[in-house]
Structure formats: C-alpha cells, structure tokens
Design a protein around this motif. Structure first.
Motif, PDB file in Angstrom:
ATOM      1  N   ALA A  10       1.637 -16.867  17.808  1.00  0.00           N
ATOM      2  CA  ALA A  10       0.537 -16.019  17.370  1.00  0.00           C
ATOM      3  C   ALA A  10       0.738 -15.327  16.029  1.00  0.00           C
ATOM      4  CB  ALA A  10       0.254 -14.947  18.444  1.00  0.00           C
ATOM      5  N   VAL A  11       1.984 -15.016  15.656  1.00  0.00           N
ATOM      6  CA  VAL A  11       2.228 -14.284  14.414  1.00  0.00           C
ATOM      7  C   VAL A  11       1.905 -15.163  13.202  1.00  0.00           C
ATOM      8  CG1 VAL A  11       4.030 -13.246  12.966  1.00  0.00           C
ATOM      9  CG2 VAL A  11       3.951 -12.731  15.404  1.00  0.00           C
ATOM     10  N   ARG A  12       1.370 -14.518  12.191  1.00  0.00           N
ATOM     11  CA  ARG A  12       1.099 -15.173  10.906  1.00  0.00           C
ATOM     12  C   ARG A  12       1.954 -14.522   9.826  1.00  0.00           C
ATOM     13  NH1 ARG A  12      -5.320 -13.912  11.728  1.00  0.00           N
ATOM     14  NH2 ARG A  12      -5.639 -15.230  13.578  1.00  0.00           N
ATOM     15  N   GLY A  13       2.153 -15.228   8.744  1.00  0.00           N
ATOM     16  CA  GLY A  13       2.917 -14.652   7.653  1.00  0.00           C
ATOM     17  C   GLY A  13       2.317 -13.366   7.127  1.00  0.00           C
ATOM     18  N   SER A  14       1.013 -13.265   7.188  1.00  0.00           N
ATOM     19  CA  SER A  14       0.332 -12.054   6.703  1.00  0.00           C
ATOM     20  C   SER A  14       0.591 -10.841   7.586  1.00  0.00           C
ATOM     21  CB  SER A  14      -1.172 -12.307   6.586  1.00  0.00           C
ATOM     22  OG  SER A  14      -1.701 -12.738   7.829  1.00  0.00           O
ATOM     23  N   ASP A  15       1.218 -11.034   8.750  1.00  0.00           N
ATOM     24  CA  ASP A  15       1.568  -9.909   9.626  1.00  0.00           C
ATOM     25  C   ASP A  15       2.875  -9.238   9.201  1.00  0.00           C
ATOM     26  OD1 ASP A  15      -0.644 -10.284  11.393  1.00  0.00           O
ATOM     27  OD2 ASP A  15       0.433 -11.937  12.341  1.00  0.00           O
ATOM     28  N   VAL A  16       3.594  -9.816   8.244  1.00  0.00           N
ATOM     29  CA  VAL A  16       4.866  -9.238   7.822  1.00  0.00           C
ATOM     30  C   VAL A  16       4.602  -7.999   6.967  1.00  0.00           C
ATOM     31  CG1 VAL A  16       6.989  -9.611   6.505  1.00  0.00           C
ATOM     32  CG2 VAL A  16       6.055 -11.433   7.954  1.00  0.00           C
ATOM     33  N   ARG A  17       5.206  -6.870   7.358  1.00  0.00           N
ATOM     34  CA  ARG A  17       5.021  -5.601   6.652  1.00  0.00           C
ATOM     35  C   ARG A  17       6.067  -5.389   5.575  1.00  0.00           C
ATOM     36  NH1 ARG A  17       5.719  -0.371  10.259  1.00  0.00           N
ATOM     37  NH2 ARG A  17       4.253  -1.556  11.550  1.00  0.00           N
ATOM     38  N   HIS A  18       7.346  -5.643   5.914  1.00  0.00           N
ATOM     39  CA  HIS A  18       8.459  -5.450   4.983  1.00  0.00           C
ATOM     40  C   HIS A  18       9.366  -6.687   5.013  1.00  0.00           C
ATOM     41  CE1 HIS A  18       7.266  -1.268   5.438  1.00  0.00           C
ATOM     42  NE2 HIS A  18       7.793  -1.181   6.644  1.00  0.00           N
ATOM     43  N   THR A  19      10.014  -6.967   3.878  1.00  0.00           N
ATOM     44  CA  THR A  19      11.022  -8.026   3.806  1.00  0.00           C
ATOM     45  C   THR A  19      12.253  -7.491   3.079  1.00  0.00           C
ATOM     46  OG1 THR A  19       9.296  -9.738   3.723  1.00  0.00           O
ATOM     47  CG2 THR A  19      11.515 -10.386   3.044  1.00  0.00           C
ATOM     48  N   VAL A  20      13.430  -7.726   3.669  1.00  0.00           N
ATOM     49  CA  VAL A  20      14.693  -7.235   3.121  1.00  0.00           C
ATOM     50  C   VAL A  20      15.671  -8.400   3.040  1.00  0.00           C
ATOM     51  CG1 VAL A  20      16.644  -5.655   3.476  1.00  0.00           C
ATOM     52  CG2 VAL A  20      14.329  -4.961   4.178  1.00  0.00           C
ATOM     53  N   ARG A  48       3.657  -4.652   2.307  1.00  0.00           N
ATOM     54  CA  ARG A  48       2.952  -5.807   1.744  1.00  0.00           C
ATOM     55  C   ARG A  48       2.999  -5.876   0.216  1.00  0.00           C
ATOM     56  NH1 ARG A  48       2.711  -9.952   4.250  1.00  0.00           N
ATOM     57  NH2 ARG A  48       0.870 -10.698   3.161  1.00  0.00           N
ATOM     58  N   GLU A  49       3.695  -4.954  -0.443  1.00  0.00           N
ATOM     59  CA  GLU A  49       3.819  -5.012  -1.899  1.00  0.00           C
ATOM     60  C   GLU A  49       5.173  -5.605  -2.283  1.00  0.00           C
ATOM     61  OE1 GLU A  49       4.005  -2.168  -5.894  1.00  0.00           O
ATOM     62  OE2 GLU A  49       3.720  -1.262  -3.915  1.00  0.00           O
ATOM     63  N   VAL A  50       5.152  -6.737  -2.973  1.00  0.00           N
ATOM     64  CA  VAL A  50       6.389  -7.345  -3.459  1.00  0.00           C
ATOM     65  C   VAL A  50       6.925  -6.487  -4.599  1.00  0.00           C
ATOM     66  CG1 VAL A  50       7.420  -9.391  -4.517  1.00  0.00           C
ATOM     67  CG2 VAL A  50       5.674  -9.654  -2.750  1.00  0.00           C
ATOM     68  N   LEU A  51       8.185  -6.095  -4.498  1.00  0.00           N
ATOM     69  CA  LEU A  51       8.768  -5.136  -5.432  1.00  0.00           C
ATOM     70  C   LEU A  51       9.590  -5.795  -6.536  1.00  0.00           C
ATOM     71  CD1 LEU A  51      10.037  -2.511  -2.820  1.00  0.00           C
ATOM     72  CD2 LEU A  51       7.828  -2.583  -4.016  1.00  0.00           C
ATOM     73  N   THR A  52       9.960  -7.042  -6.372  1.00  0.00           N
ATOM     74  CA  THR A  52      10.899  -7.666  -7.306  1.00  0.00           C
ATOM     75  C   THR A  52      10.226  -8.590  -8.314  1.00  0.00           C
ATOM     76  OG1 THR A  52      11.312  -9.379  -5.650  1.00  0.00           O
ATOM     77  CG2 THR A  52      12.856  -7.516  -5.731  1.00  0.00           C
ATOM     78  N   ASP A  90      19.778  -9.187   1.675  1.00  0.00           N
ATOM     79  CA  ASP A  90      21.040  -8.691   1.138  1.00  0.00           C
ATOM     80  C   ASP A  90      21.020  -7.168   1.000  1.00  0.00           C
ATOM     81  OD1 ASP A  90      23.654  -9.414   0.288  1.00  0.00           O
ATOM     82  OD2 ASP A  90      23.078  -9.139  -1.813  1.00  0.00           O
ATOM     83  N   GLY A  91      20.290  -6.526   1.904  1.00  0.00           N
ATOM     84  CA  GLY A  91      20.201  -5.075   1.905  1.00  0.00           C
ATOM     85  C   GLY A  91      19.185  -4.500   0.941  1.00  0.00           C
ATOM     86  N   ARG A  92      18.513  -5.342   0.188  1.00  0.00           N
ATOM     87  CA  ARG A  92      17.540  -4.902  -0.818  1.00  0.00           C
ATOM     88  C   ARG A  92      16.125  -5.117  -0.297  1.00  0.00           C
ATOM     89  NH1 ARG A  92      16.916  -7.805  -6.752  1.00  0.00           N
ATOM     90  NH2 ARG A  92      15.445  -6.334  -7.697  1.00  0.00           N
ATOM     91  N   VAL A  93      15.284  -4.102  -0.425  1.00  0.00           N
ATOM     92  CA  VAL A  93      13.892  -4.231   0.011  1.00  0.00           C
ATOM     93  C   VAL A  93      13.134  -5.045  -1.034  1.00  0.00           C
ATOM     94  CG1 VAL A  93      11.779  -3.029   0.653  1.00  0.00           C
ATOM     95  CG2 VAL A  93      14.006  -2.021   1.222  1.00  0.00           C
ATOM     96  N   LEU A  94      12.683  -6.233  -0.632  1.00  0.00           N
ATOM     97  CA  LEU A  94      11.934  -7.111  -1.539  1.00  0.00           C
ATOM     98  C   LEU A  94      10.435  -6.885  -1.426  1.00  0.00           C
ATOM     99  CD1 LEU A  94      13.819 -10.508  -1.014  1.00  0.00           C
ATOM    100  CD2 LEU A  94      14.472  -8.524  -2.410  1.00  0.00           C
ATOM    101  N   MET A  95       9.989  -6.477  -0.244  1.00  0.00           N
ATOM    102  CA  MET A  95       8.578  -6.153  -0.035  1.00  0.00           C
ATOM    103  C   MET A  95       8.491  -4.949   0.881  1.00  0.00           C
ATOM    104  SD  MET A  95       5.383  -8.469   1.409  1.00  0.00           S
ATOM    105  CE  MET A  95       5.928  -8.516   3.129  1.00  0.00           C
ATOM    106  N   ARG A 147       6.376 -12.772   1.047  1.00  0.00           N
ATOM    107  CA  ARG A 147       5.223 -12.157   1.723  1.00  0.00           C
ATOM    108  C   ARG A 147       5.067 -12.638   3.164  1.00  0.00           C
ATOM    109  NH1 ARG A 147       1.129  -9.576  -0.869  1.00  0.00           N
ATOM    110  NH2 ARG A 147      -0.471 -10.719   0.284  1.00  0.00           N
ATOM    111  N   SER A 148       5.747 -13.714   3.528  1.00  0.00           N
ATOM    112  CA  SER A 148       5.673 -14.204   4.915  1.00  0.00           C
ATOM    113  C   SER A 148       7.024 -14.118   5.630  1.00  0.00           C
ATOM    114  CB  SER A 148       5.127 -15.633   4.950  1.00  0.00           C
ATOM    115  OG  SER A 148       5.826 -16.487   4.066  1.00  0.00           O
ATOM    116  N   GLY A 149       7.928 -13.276   5.120  1.00  0.00           N
ATOM    117  CA  GLY A 149       9.137 -12.943   5.868  1.00  0.00           C
ATOM    118  C   GLY A 149      10.311 -13.889   5.722  1.00  0.00           C
ATOM    119  N   THR A 150      10.248 -14.816   4.760  1.00  0.00           N
ATOM    120  CA  THR A 150      11.373 -15.722   4.522  1.00  0.00           C
ATOM    121  C   THR A 150      12.352 -15.077   3.549  1.00  0.00           C
ATOM    122  OG1 THR A 150      10.184 -17.767   5.012  1.00  0.00           O
ATOM    123  CG2 THR A 150      12.024 -17.931   3.485  1.00  0.00           C
TER     124      THR A 150
END
Length: 435
Positions: A389-399, A409-413, A401-406, A116-119
């Motif tokens: 200035a950026v916060r982890g809550s500003d992350v919209r999507h996380t990918v 803001r919705e974690v899919l896995t 290995d080519g797979r969309v994990l979020m 959720r914070s882009g790691t």
C-alpha cells in the motif's frame, strides 16, 4: 561518546526481524551510525537535533540494487517493444549521443526521485561514471557504481579499451564521497561481452578487490544463444569464466533452471529482481520463491527509468510480491516480509554496502513513512502496508549516513527545481540530436 547526535523521535520502527515496535532511534551524525533503538534512548543523551517521526514508521533506507540512474533522460522515450529491439533501435542510438553533462543531469534527476521515495543506496551501471559520482557526493546518497562494458560492434582495440575503462574507473572511485561510493567492474551481459573480455574483466575485478555486476538470463534471447553455442546454461558459463562469487550480483535472473539456481546458491551469488522492467519488456517472471527456497539472496532493483518508468522502489516492492505469487501459482509465495527484506537488507547485502537494518551499530540510513494518508488506513499490519500500500510519496524524511537528505518532503542537498529544469532541457536536446 558521540557529540553530534540526531534523535528520530516518537515513531514506530521496523526491526531487523521485520516486525514493528514503538521506539526512537538515536544517530551519531559524525560516524554515520545508529547508536541505539528504544523508548528511552534519549535519556541523558541531550541530542543535538531532532527529526519528528510521530504518526510515522521508521524503516531502513531502501536499496535500489540495479539501475541506470541517468536513463531518467530517456523516460518515455521508447516504449512497448521487446528488449533487443528497444535497445538496438532506440536506446543505444540515443545513448551514443549522451554527453557527460547529460549524464550528470539525468543522474541528479534520478537521485532526487530516489531521495523523495526513501531510497538511500543504489547500484548503478552506466557511462561517464565520474559525473554520477559527483552527483552522488553532492546529494549525500550511498552507491556502488561502475562503467558498463559493451563490446558488440567494436573492434578488438575499442573493446579492450572499454574493459580497461571499467577496471580503471573501479580503481579510481572506490571509496569516493567519504566512503559512500564503492565500485564494481560491470560487463553489460554474458551476450554483449565476448568471452575473452569477460575473463579479462573478471581478472581485473579480482585484482582490484571489487565485485562484478552484470545482466544475466533476462530474456530467452540471452539464454538460447549460449545454450546453442556452448551446450551449457548462462549461469554455468558465467561460472566457467570465473564470474560467480560471493560478491557478484546479477541483474534479472528471469530464465533460470534448477541447476542454475543451485549453482547461484553454492557460489553465494546474489540476484537483483527487477519486476516492473521484466513485465514492461515482456521478459518473463523471475523464479523468486524458488531462489529464496534455495537460499539465494534476492534484492530489488528498478532497472532504468526508460524501462520502468520510475525509480520508486515501493512500486517494485508491490510488483515483486504480487508477481512472485503469480509466477509460483501460490498466494503464499514471496510474502510481505520477504519482499520488504529484498528492498532493504537484501539490497544492502547484494551491493556489499552498509545499511538495510535499523539496529545499534548499523549505518544511519533510514526513511520515515507518513501513515496518515487514507490509503494507509486502517493500520492492521504495517509490514503488509509497506509491501502492498505505501507509495514513495508517503515518505516524510530521508536520512543517509546520519545526514538528513529530505525533511518534510523538501530535499535539502540538491535544488529540486533546478535539477528538474536542467534535465528537461537536456532530454529535449538529446532527443533532437538522436533524430
């Protein structure tokens, strides 16, 4: 020709030069790699899926190069103490009560927080490593993991068994989760593992072909006993036992002198800076700018959530840049671009993992930062925003290995609600058992 592609479209992109360009990113989802970066990369490609990055900044997935992810169960459990007292009076007694199911629950909670914070990648030293690996596999992240060895208070047989477990875990799980999990042999520190067993751990790691990870020079109490007993500095001692190498990554490195910094540079050994934990435990200020000046690769880590108390690497980015200036007494020290590199390419290099850069051929590990929030306006300098200035809550999507994990803001896995509920219950039960 890739047949399963994802287009990250209509955003701006942070390049390996740490500047920002208008570009799309085309990913090969099967290979888990970036195919192309540019304005016209989708022309003729007919991508199979699309991820909206409009109004956002596409960055490499962040790399948390040192943590103990399952320690989320101990978040807020014991605070406001120096390291030795905190470990011996609170943390180690609680950890002695941890079950494999506890570690799985804590690992899942930490992984959700990181997604959720882009790691997208992390380095983890802990126990019940199979449970951590299963959580990583289910969640879709990338990691280098290992069993942490502590020989303090153990007889010879138990201490040797602990070292053997670290080596065996490294052999068994290296390459797990379709290659997203790599391993290391992980003696806890130079003062919590005696010399003969440090040498045994080093030999085991070399034979297994995996790196070594340990804590080093975190506090003065980890430095003075070695100097008093051996007449040499801890990093010199580490070199004597064969621990320093290009693949070795050391956590903290707070109390380093110039000889040690030069030795780290000569051995190409990486330091993982954990500024929030170092501040909270009053361990000191790591000499990050001097490490950079000497050519030492520096990465960023949160440490565990019991000493941070979160796993948001954007917090760490800000702390590293600001504390670096304070430590160097120089407002120009550890500038924004250097801090961003520490959280991305520096972390990937420290862990010897793919990722950390957005360019053709690199791992398809990335995050999209939403720039619409009031605290990110105006956008004079987006690299500055990433550092300050950026916060982890500003992350919209996380990918990863080519797979969309979020997505949005919705974690899919992983089921976030289930993960949080399970972790809360297990944390309460753990505290009750420890009393």
């Amino acid at each position: 020709m890739a047949t399963n592609t994802l287009l990250v479209a209509d955003g701006r992109v942070l390049t390996p030069r740490v500047d920002v360009v208008d570009a799309d990113v085309l990913l090969d989802r099967d290979a888990g790699t970036i195919l192309a970066v540019g304005k016209d990369v989708a022309t003729g490609a007919d991508p199979d899926a699309r991820l909206d990055a409009s109004g956002g900044l596409v960055i490499p997935g962040l790399v948390n190069a040192h943590t103990h992810v399952a320690m989320t169960l101990l978040r807020g459990y014991a605070d406001d103490k120096p390291l030795d007292a905190w470990l011996q009076e609170d943390i180690w007694p609680a950890e002695a009560e941890l079950t494999a199911a506890d570690v799985r629950a804590g690992a899942e909670l930490g992984i959700v927080e990181m997604i959720r914070s882009g790691t997208t990648a992390f380095g983890d030293m802990y126990f019940h490593v199979p449970e951590v690996v299963e959580a990583i596999e289910a969640a879709g992240l990338r990691a280098r993991v290992g069993h942490g060895v502590v020989t303090v208070g153990k007889d010879e047989a138990a201490a040797r068994a602990d070292v053997r477990e670290s080596i065996e875990v490294a052999l068994e799980y290296d390459g797990a989760a379709d290659g997203r999990v790599r391993t290391a042999v992980m003696p806890h520190s130079l003062t919590t593992v005696r010399e003969s067993l440090l040498r045994e751990a080093v030999d085991g790691a070399r034979d297994a072909g995996v790196p070594i990870h340990t804590h080093a020079n975190e506090t003065r109490d980890e430095v003075d006993p070695i100097v008093d007993e051996r007449g040499e500095r801890p990093v010199e001692y580490a070199d004597d036992v064969g621990l320093l190498a290009e693949s070795t990554f050391l956590a903290h490195g707070v109390h380093l002198d110039e000889r040690e910094i030069d030795l780290l540079a000569a051995r190409d050994t990486t330091v993982v800076h954990c500024p929030a934990s170092n501040m909270k435990l009053a361990s000191g200020i790591a000499p990050v700018q001097r490490l950079h000046d000497a050519g030492v690769t520096v990465a960023l880590g949160t440490d565990g959530a019991a000493s941070n108390n979160d796993l948001d690497l954007f917090d760490e980015l800000r702390d590293a840049a600001m504390l670096g200036k304070l430590g160097a007494d120089d407002a120009a020290a550890v500038p924004a671009a250097a801090a961003v590199r520490m959280a991305t390419s520096g972390g990937a290099d420290a862990l010897s993992l793919p990722g950390g850069r957005i360019e053709a051929g690199a791992a398809a590990d990335l995050a999209v930062v939403d720039l619409d929030a009031p605290h990110l306006a105006p956008a004079h300098d987006l690299v500055s925003h990433l550092a300050y200035a950026v916060r982890g809550s500003d992350v919209r999507h996380t990918v990863c290995d080519g797979r969309v994990l979020m997505r949005d803001r919705e974690v899919l896995t992983l089921d976030t609600e289930r993960v949080v509920e399970t972790a809360r219950k297990r944390a309460v039960d753990l505290a009750a058992r420890t009393e």
